[in-house]
Enzyme design. Sequence first.
Site, PDB file in Angstrom:
ATOM      1  N   ASP A 377      44.811  50.345  40.932  1.00 28.23           N
ATOM      2  CA  ASP A 377      45.478  49.417  41.835  1.00 28.23           C
ATOM      3  C   ASP A 377      44.614  49.113  43.056  1.00 28.23           C
ATOM      4  O   ASP A 377      44.195  50.014  43.778  1.00 28.23           O
ATOM      5  CB  ASP A 377      46.799  50.062  42.280  1.00 28.23           C
ATOM      6  CG  ASP A 377      47.665  49.107  43.072  1.00 28.23           C
ATOM      7  OD1 ASP A 377      47.799  49.280  44.293  1.00 28.23           O
ATOM      8  OD2 ASP A 377      48.195  48.164  42.452  1.00 28.23           O
ATOM      9  N   GLU A 406      41.991  46.327  39.139  1.00 21.53           N
ATOM     10  CA  GLU A 406      42.918  45.256  39.496  1.00 21.53           C
ATOM     11  C   GLU A 406      42.567  44.810  40.908  1.00 21.53           C
ATOM     12  O   GLU A 406      43.097  45.288  41.889  1.00 21.53           O
ATOM     13  CB  GLU A 406      44.376  45.749  39.425  1.00 21.53           C
ATOM     14  CG  GLU A 406      45.390  44.641  39.712  1.00 21.53           C
ATOM     15  CD  GLU A 406      46.142  44.807  41.023  1.00 21.53           C
ATOM     16  OE1 GLU A 406      45.872  45.807  41.727  1.00 21.53           O
ATOM     17  OE2 GLU A 406      47.000  43.951  41.330  1.00 21.53           O
ATOM     18  N   LYS A 518      59.314  44.913  40.396  1.00 20.84           N
ATOM     19  CA  LYS A 518      58.586  45.812  41.277  1.00 20.84           C
ATOM     20  C   LYS A 518      59.557  46.575  42.180  1.00 20.84           C
ATOM     21  O   LYS A 518      59.274  47.685  42.614  1.00 20.84           O
ATOM     22  CB  LYS A 518      57.602  45.018  42.149  1.00 20.84           C
ATOM     23  CG  LYS A 518      56.417  44.458  41.381  1.00 20.84           C
ATOM     24  CD  LYS A 518      55.380  43.825  42.310  1.00 20.84           C
ATOM     25  CE  LYS A 518      55.864  42.511  42.895  1.00 20.84           C
ATOM     26  NZ  LYS A 518      54.778  41.821  43.656  1.00 20.84           N
TER      27      LYS A 518
END
Lengths: 645, 645
Positions: A377, A406, A518
């Site tokens: 991430d 990412e 999320k």
Amino acid sequence: MQNQKRVVIENVSPQINCGEFPIKRVVKEIVAVKADVLVDGHDIIAVAVLYKSENEKKWSEVRMQHVNNDEWQASFSLQKQGFYSYKVQGWVDYALNWQYGIIKKIEAQQNVELELLEGIAYLKSIKSKLSASEEKYTNHLEKIFVNNKNYDKAIAEASSQKLKEIFIKYPKKEFANATKIYRVYVDRLKAQFSTWYEFFPRSSSQNKDTHGTFKDCEQLLPRVAKMGFDVLYFPPIHPIGEVNRKGKNNTTNASKADVGSTWGIGSKHGGHKDIHPQLGTLENFKSLIKKAKDLDIEIAMDYALQAAPDHPWVKSHPEWFKWRPDGTVQYAENPPKKYQDILPIYFESDDYKNFWKECLDILFYWIKCGIRIFRVDNPHTKPFYFWNWIINEVKQKYPDVLFLAEAFTKPKVMQQLAKQGFTQSYTYFTWRNTKYEFMEYMDELTKTGQKEFMRPNFWPNTPDINPFHLQGANESMYVQRYVLAATLSSNIGIYGPVFEQMISEAISGKEEYLNSEKFQICNYDWSIENNITGIISKINKIRHDHLALQQTNNIKFCNVDNENLIAFYKWNDSKTDEILVVINLDSNYTQQGTLQLPLNDLGIAQGHPLQVHDLFTDNTYSWQNEFNFVELQASLPFHIFKINK
Amino acid sequence: MQNQKRVVIENVSPQINCGEFPIKRVVKEIVAVKADVLVDGHDIIAVAVLYKSENEKKWSEVRMQHVNNDEWQASFSLQKQGFYSYKVQGWVDYALNWQYGIIKKIEAQQNVELELLEGIAYLKSIKSKLSASEEKYTNHLEKIFVNNKNYDKAIAEASSQKLKEIFIKYPKKEFANATKIYRVYVDRLKAQFSTWYEFFPRSSSQNKDTHGTFKDCEQLLPRVAKMGFDVLYFPPIHPIGEVNRKGKNNTTNASKADVGSTWGIGSKHGGHKDIHPQLGTLENFKSLIKKAKDLDIEIAMDYALQAAPDHPWVKSHPEWFKWRPDGTVQYAENPPKKYQDILPIYFESDDYKNFWKECLDILFYWIKCGIRIFRVDNPHTKPFYFWNWIINEVKQKYPDVLFLAEAFTKPKVMQQLAKQGFTQSYTYFTWRNTKYEFMEYMDELTKTGQKEFMRPNFWPNTPDINPFHLQGANESMYVQRYVLAATLSSNIGIYGPVFEQMISEAISGKEEYLNSEKFQICNYDWSIENNITGIISKINKIRHDHLALQQTNNIKFCNVDNENLIAFYKWNDSKTDEILVVINLDSNYTQQGTLQLPLNDLGIAQGHPLQVHDLFTDNTYSWQNEFNFVELQASLPFHIFKINK
């Protein structure tokens, strides 16, 4: 003062940043080495690529061929994972030069008795290396080269291919010159060819409003396997912070019932080495990993290096955070914006080495549970050198581990992360829409230096990206985006079941999902099979059956006289598998056009009959011309043709 | 493990072969350094170029500016000859980052009492470096930052340009990162701007059939000076071999009267440190050098490393040659061709170090006589590393010395010689004829990496090259070729008086002069002044008066809608001198066209009135438009315009 070496070698490729970083390959791929090799005058030179894997002591060698304008080339193939080293070596080949000269003089009918005598020195100089029969031969030559009576035999042997081959086999390599060492890191095939499916474990329950568990996830494995995915990626599975927890739709005030963001890691229930209590136990997780493996699916974990305010580290390792004069801890900021649910790690800490070691330990912990893939991430908010170190440390012990970056950020930062070691990278795919944009972007990825270190992973959607073109779009658009990703790139992923069920409500004017998973649990009908799931399954099977689609760099766009039709040719290195893809970018209407076949690349002449076999519909067409009619309806907006010559 | 540094620097330019070779500049030029500089996250970074000349201990520093897409840029100028080193350094500027953040929060009207307190640490950390008044200021800030009563003053000072400048002046450079060191070699201006004239001393006599002498050469100096040349280059002045001497037109059997080739060096009269007895004495030569210098002309010598069969070395240093089994010495060959008047040096000799030293000694010998320029014959047939060593050795002691490489060979070999140290290079100029060919070639020389190391020297003709386009050509063609060379390139040369007297009989079908001066004495009427000498004189004066023409890389071609008209814009770095050249490539007819001015480069808007002053005819034109009519006759086929804005 140099010794008497005369050969100069420059412009070696492939290489990245002057050899600072290793290039990337997977097992069974080749490295096609090029170099400019120069010498003064007109003597014959010989050039070789020397290479070896990290375990080998001895260099292997492959001779390079002169291509054009002093550029030389040779390839070697990679059998093992890990590092290989390679370098280019060149030398003046005095023996071959002697032979070349004597052949020219013989052809011009000049007397070469003197030249024959000179040749003897070259024969003598290699004697010690020869086999018995070879030595017998060269002894014979030494005799006839001195003796005028055997002049005709002598000049025949002097010019012979047999003698040339002996000289090539036993080069003396006097005054040889070599470049520095370049390296290639070889991954397993999965690094280059992977098909990802993402869902949130907490949404995996078949029951409404129920927090999913790893056991629930196990129930969904067959579905994922049936659709042809081989990586199943979960957002973070760790305990979620309760302090400053985010509410639905990213609000700052969560209600007691809100589950919070999975990326707000750490609470009284633990941190990065712990599992969210509602997901299950460590045993549950290991069981899931194993069951997935039985179906050829690898579980990928999310590696997010940040902490919620109640992460255990805040108390146990305060030195890993930045503290303010009022005694509070520094939360994430991008002034004037504040992100009070997240604490960034203070990488400048004097205690940074211990932090790095703990980060490594976290990875080893999950690796020992069976994890071999990490989706990282926002790596672009942590130091480059940290990633270089940690990826290296992991792969030294566990070469199978893959890291997906990412980083949706500036292009050079994305590329830097790839250079520093990330196996794969998310890309700008979702923001490429027109034919020209795709052609330009694929050119950038596959024709520039990026082809040596970027492994693009194309995601039509993610929990963070609900692209405008998918918002309220029809089925044709979803199919189109999946086919584009799945045929342009050998690494792809989707965030399901949002994708296959065409769930696309957005926060108005943004590429954000409304009521995003999320920040809340979503309930899906996991049993749905529809047109899209069917198409995805079939396309994934085609990918698995075709080597041309298991790589990305070998691509060439074909001319089609219609802006709505994009066409490209893909092939594996040996060209045993050649694929032609045509996609209709118009999600509403049928489009027609004339497609120009890349005859040169196909290695065929005008008029050579081809069969193109549509791998999806199973139809076959015979094409005899360079230019061929294509038509695609919106309802099935693509051809994936196998080319049969 | 790295320390906590976060900045990454890559893609530094200018550089050659990853910094292996120094780039080239002349005194007063600048080096415009670019680099990609990256950091994780969004912190403010600062970047600087550090540079110093080889004599300096301390680095100078110039801050770089962010241009676009993480590319940073800064320039520094070169005051002295010799090597300069430079590198790029980057660091996260925590103080500026603090200030940037607090400004954003103040603008958003957030309370920043805590941030003010945090700022104190940055003030303290630089205290020791401050001047008295600066310290007084920061002490004051420390006071008001803690005290709520002065909040408004505090935030005003915290946001101030004054404080920013202090932070910029005293950067803490914590965890700074720097690249390796790159180098630039700085020559005197002559390296970049030189106007060469070549004639054979043995043809300098005013009397027919008389071998010229250095005294005769002195008589010709005023003529050469008047035409505006500042380098006078002689083919080799050494004794010429008698064994296997070449006859007229390169025949292998010379008659007793034949003078032989000046490149067949060495006889019983001496070798490379001696003077051909018929040219005069060493004192004569030194006198010539001095008289030339008084007229601002430098004598350039020919440095040809080869030997006639009767060169003294063959007896004194047989180990410097290759010997054959029959006891004869190896002459030059390119099988099946033989060149029996020349012995190549055997560079692989075990005694090569002594040979290298002798070669260096030869250069020092002539340098001590006053020579500072060498035109090197066929350097591409001698090892690259030899040239690297010898040029370095010479320039360490005599930085004024310049080397011109005469290597008509493969492009990468030509470039390699330039990289290895040659100051200037002959080029493919004579084989560029059409507008497109010139544009492409200048692009290659001035827009690719070659601009950092190649200094082209354009020669319309040489004793070896009688271009087809000059054979039997009219005066317009001669003028055209001179103007092309003299305006495209800051270094030029002609082989006279063959050029200005349009003497162009050729060996049929070849670009060779008939009855070439290479093999015989030619008699010229040295008093001739004609149209061509007049034009050459005037153009050379224009070159001397205009900085834009004293460099080569700043060139931009302008569109003209006529293939026969070529136009380009040239400028010096500071753009105080801007030149527009238009040339008619049709040597027979008048040509007209419309020329498009490069308004952007000129920095003017549409309609801005310009004056273009023809430096040759003295005519001035007023141009108001972007597109302007131009017409050139064959009789005067060029404009060299000074642009006045």
